[in-house]
Design a protein around this motif. Structure first.
Motif, PDB file in Angstrom:
ATOM      1  N   ASN A  41       0.817  -1.200   0.000  1.00  0.00           N
ATOM      2  CA  ASN A  41       0.000   0.000   0.000  1.00  0.00           C
ATOM      3  C   ASN A  41       0.857   1.260   0.000  1.00  0.00           C
ATOM      4  N   ASN A  42       1.884   1.296   0.837  1.00  0.00           N
ATOM      5  CA  ASN A  42       2.721   2.492   0.929  1.00  0.00           C
ATOM      6  C   ASN A  42       3.443   2.769  -0.381  1.00  0.00           C
ATOM      7  N   TYR A  73      -1.337   3.045   7.479  1.00  0.00           N
ATOM      8  CA  TYR A  73      -2.287   2.361   6.600  1.00  0.00           C
ATOM      9  C   TYR A  73      -3.666   3.012   6.662  1.00  0.00           C
TER      10      TYR A  73
END
Length: 170
Positions: A64-65, A149
């Motif tokens: 995700n990052n 997140y």
């Protein structure tokens, strides 16, 4: 004068420090590269052991990052490209109304116009909201992994909502 020389002696190694090279998972001193020391046996051994020649993007988990960072950079480039294009258009036409009449003369369907509005609004909203997220990180707010997140999902959701609002409103 003496303190200046002492400062130079302390700072110079920091300025010119170059870490050792890493090849095939083993450290190689930079001094051996130009001195005739043969690195071929080391490379052959690492190939025989199945080690990669150098680290590659494929060894990282695509998470995700990483997606958020790539999207932030891409939207920044889109905004810069749009600003340059608008500036060139203004240099050529010298009037916003002329540019708008040229766009209206294309007789585009409302769905195409809505899609273009989405493409213009998303980089602005995403880059702005993610920039605010980075400013919060600069103030040491939300630096633990669950917060990172959570904030990434909030930024993505809010940018999609505001993009839809901007595209439908204007």
């Amino acid at each position: 004068m003496r303190t200046d020389m002492a400062l130079v002696r302390c700072v110079r190694p920091l300025l010119f420090y170059r870490p050792p090279l890493q090849c095939c998972g083993a450290l190689i001193s930079r001094a051996t590269l130009g001195t005739g020391v043969d690195a071929k046996p080391l490379i052959e051994r690492n190939v025989r052991l199945g080690r990669p020649l150098s680290p590659h993007v494929g060894i990282y988990k695509f998470g995700n990052n990483m997606i958020m960072s790539i999207t932030h950079r891409a939207t920044g480039m889109m905004l810069a490209g749009g600003l340059v294009s608008f500036g060139i258009g203004m240099l050529i036409t010298r009037d916003v109304n002329t540019m708008l009449s040229a766009l209206q003369s294309l007789h585009l369907s409302p769905s195409i116009i809505f899609l273009e509005k989405l493409c213009c609004a998303f980089p602005f909203t995403y880059h702005t909201l993610n920039g605010l997220r980075h400013l919060a990180w600069d103030m040491a707010i939300g630096l633990n992994m669950p917060a990172i997140y959570r904030s990434s999902y909030v930024v993505l959701l809010l940018s999609l909502i505001t993009t839809g609002i901007f595209a439908a409103w204007y």
